[in-house]
Design a protein around this motif. Sequence first.
Motif, PDB file in Angstrom:
ATOM      1  N   THR A  12       0.831  -1.201   0.000  1.00 43.78           N
ATOM      2  CA  THR A  12       0.000   0.000   0.000  1.00 43.78           C
ATOM      3  C   THR A  12       0.870   1.257   0.000  1.00 43.78           C
ATOM      4  O   THR A  12       0.640   2.185  -0.775  1.00 43.78           O
ATOM      5  N   THR A  13       1.876   1.279   0.834  1.00 43.19           N
ATOM      6  CA  THR A  13       2.778   2.433   0.903  1.00 43.19           C
ATOM      7  C   THR A  13       3.501   2.643  -0.418  1.00 43.19           C
ATOM      8  O   THR A  13       3.624   3.770  -0.909  1.00 43.19           O
ATOM      9  N   ASN A  14       3.981   1.569  -1.015  1.00 44.77           N
ATOM     10  CA  ASN A  14       4.708   1.685  -2.278  1.00 44.77           C
ATOM     11  C   ASN A  14       3.813   2.214  -3.394  1.00 44.77           C
ATOM     12  O   ASN A  14       4.254   3.006  -4.221  1.00 44.77           O
ATOM     13  N   ILE A  15       2.589   1.775  -3.414  1.00 45.51           N
ATOM     14  CA  ILE A  15       1.651   2.272  -4.428  1.00 45.51           C
ATOM     15  C   ILE A  15       1.401   3.763  -4.205  1.00 45.51           C
ATOM     16  O   ILE A  15       1.382   4.558  -5.151  1.00 45.51           O
ATOM     17  N   GLU A  16       1.259   4.183  -2.939  1.00 48.95           N
ATOM     18  CA  GLU A  16       1.078   5.598  -2.643  1.00 48.95           C
ATOM     19  C   GLU A  16       2.285   6.415  -3.097  1.00 48.95           C
ATOM     20  O   GLU A  16       2.134   7.504  -3.649  1.00 48.95           O
ATOM     21  N   ILE A  17       3.488   5.886  -2.869  1.00 49.77           N
ATOM     22  CA  ILE A  17       4.697   6.587  -3.293  1.00 49.77           C
ATOM     23  C   ILE A  17       4.727   6.711  -4.811  1.00 49.77           C
ATOM     24  O   ILE A  17       5.063   7.775  -5.346  1.00 49.77           O
ATOM     25  N   GLU A  18       4.357   5.658  -5.523  1.00 47.22           N
ATOM     26  CA  GLU A  18       4.361   5.704  -6.988  1.00 47.22           C
ATOM     27  C   GLU A  18       3.337   6.711  -7.498  1.00 47.22           C
ATOM     28  O   GLU A  18       3.602   7.453  -8.443  1.00 47.22           O
ATOM     29  N   VAL A  19       2.177   6.782  -6.871  1.00 47.97           N
ATOM     30  CA  VAL A  19       1.165   7.767  -7.265  1.00 47.97           C
ATOM     31  C   VAL A  19       1.718   9.179  -7.070  1.00 47.97           C
ATOM     32  O   VAL A  19       1.575  10.040  -7.946  1.00 47.97           O
ATOM     33  N   LEU A  20       2.372   9.417  -5.941  1.00 47.49           N
ATOM     34  CA  LEU A  20       2.977  10.730  -5.699  1.00 47.49           C
ATOM     35  C   LEU A  20       4.040  11.051  -6.746  1.00 47.49           C
ATOM     36  O   LEU A  20       4.144  12.183  -7.211  1.00 47.49           O
ATOM     37  N   ARG A  21       4.829  10.043  -7.120  1.00 53.18           N
ATOM     38  CA  ARG A  21       5.868  10.257  -8.130  1.00 53.18           C
ATOM     39  C   ARG A  21       5.240  10.631  -9.466  1.00 53.18           C
ATOM     40  O   ARG A  21       5.698  11.540 -10.158  1.00 53.18           O
ATOM     41  N   MET A  22       4.149   9.949  -9.832  1.00 47.99           N
ATOM     42  CA  MET A  22       3.479  10.233 -11.102  1.00 47.99           C
ATOM     43  C   MET A  22       2.868  11.637 -11.099  1.00 47.99           C
ATOM     44  O   MET A  22       2.974  12.372 -12.084  1.00 47.99           O
ATOM     45  N   ILE A  23       2.250  12.017  -9.983  1.00 50.61           N
ATOM     46  CA  ILE A  23       1.682  13.363  -9.862  1.00 50.61           C
ATOM     47  C   ILE A  23       2.800  14.390  -9.956  1.00 50.61           C
ATOM     48  O   ILE A  23       2.672  15.409 -10.639  1.00 50.61           O
ATOM     49  N   SER A  24       3.895  14.115  -9.275  1.00 50.50           N
ATOM     50  CA  SER A  24       5.042  15.020  -9.295  1.00 50.50           C
ATOM     51  C   SER A  24       5.566  15.205 -10.712  1.00 50.50           C
ATOM     52  O   SER A  24       5.915  16.322 -11.113  1.00 50.50           O
ATOM     53  N   GLU A  25       5.621  14.119 -11.465  1.00 46.53           N
ATOM     54  CA  GLU A  25       6.094  14.196 -12.855  1.00 46.53           C
ATOM     55  C   GLU A  25       5.207  15.117 -13.683  1.00 46.53           C
ATOM     56  O   GLU A  25       5.697  15.963 -14.435  1.00 46.53           O
ATOM     57  N   LYS A  26       3.890  14.958 -13.536  1.00 43.69           N
ATOM     58  CA  LYS A  26       2.959  15.801 -14.285  1.00 43.69           C
ATOM     59  C   LYS A  26       3.083  17.260 -13.863  1.00 43.69           C
ATOM     60  O   LYS A  26       3.097  18.160 -14.708  1.00 43.69           O
ATOM     61  N   LYS A  27       3.169  17.494 -12.550  1.00 42.74           N
ATOM     62  CA  LYS A  27       3.309  18.864 -12.055  1.00 42.74           C
ATOM     63  C   LYS A  27       4.619  19.477 -12.536  1.00 42.74           C
ATOM     64  O   LYS A  27       4.663  20.645 -12.910  1.00 42.74           O
TER      65      LYS A  27
END
Length: 103
Positions: A12-27
Amino acid sequence: KGSITSSSNIITTNIEIEVLRMISEKKREQYRTVHIERLKHGRCNVESGIVFLEILTTFEKILDHCMNVAIAIYNYVTNENYVTRQEYFQKTHMEVALRQNHG
């Protein structure tokens, strides 16, 4: 090994980190585009522009490192070894789906 935390929580934590990374990339791309427009219109000088872009890149690297650490912890706890992030996420998404179906 199980004393660190459960593999379920790590997934669960790793998936949350990956989501944050993807959002960060878009931003980062959005910020970069807006910043280039500021440079073109003279609303920002080149020196501060370079620093701004370096900061954006550094943030992305930090998130990448967080993901690498999270995967390494998961591999340690579960005695598994994933060569690529894609292989890791295939496995974790399957486990999440199974957890939701049985849960």
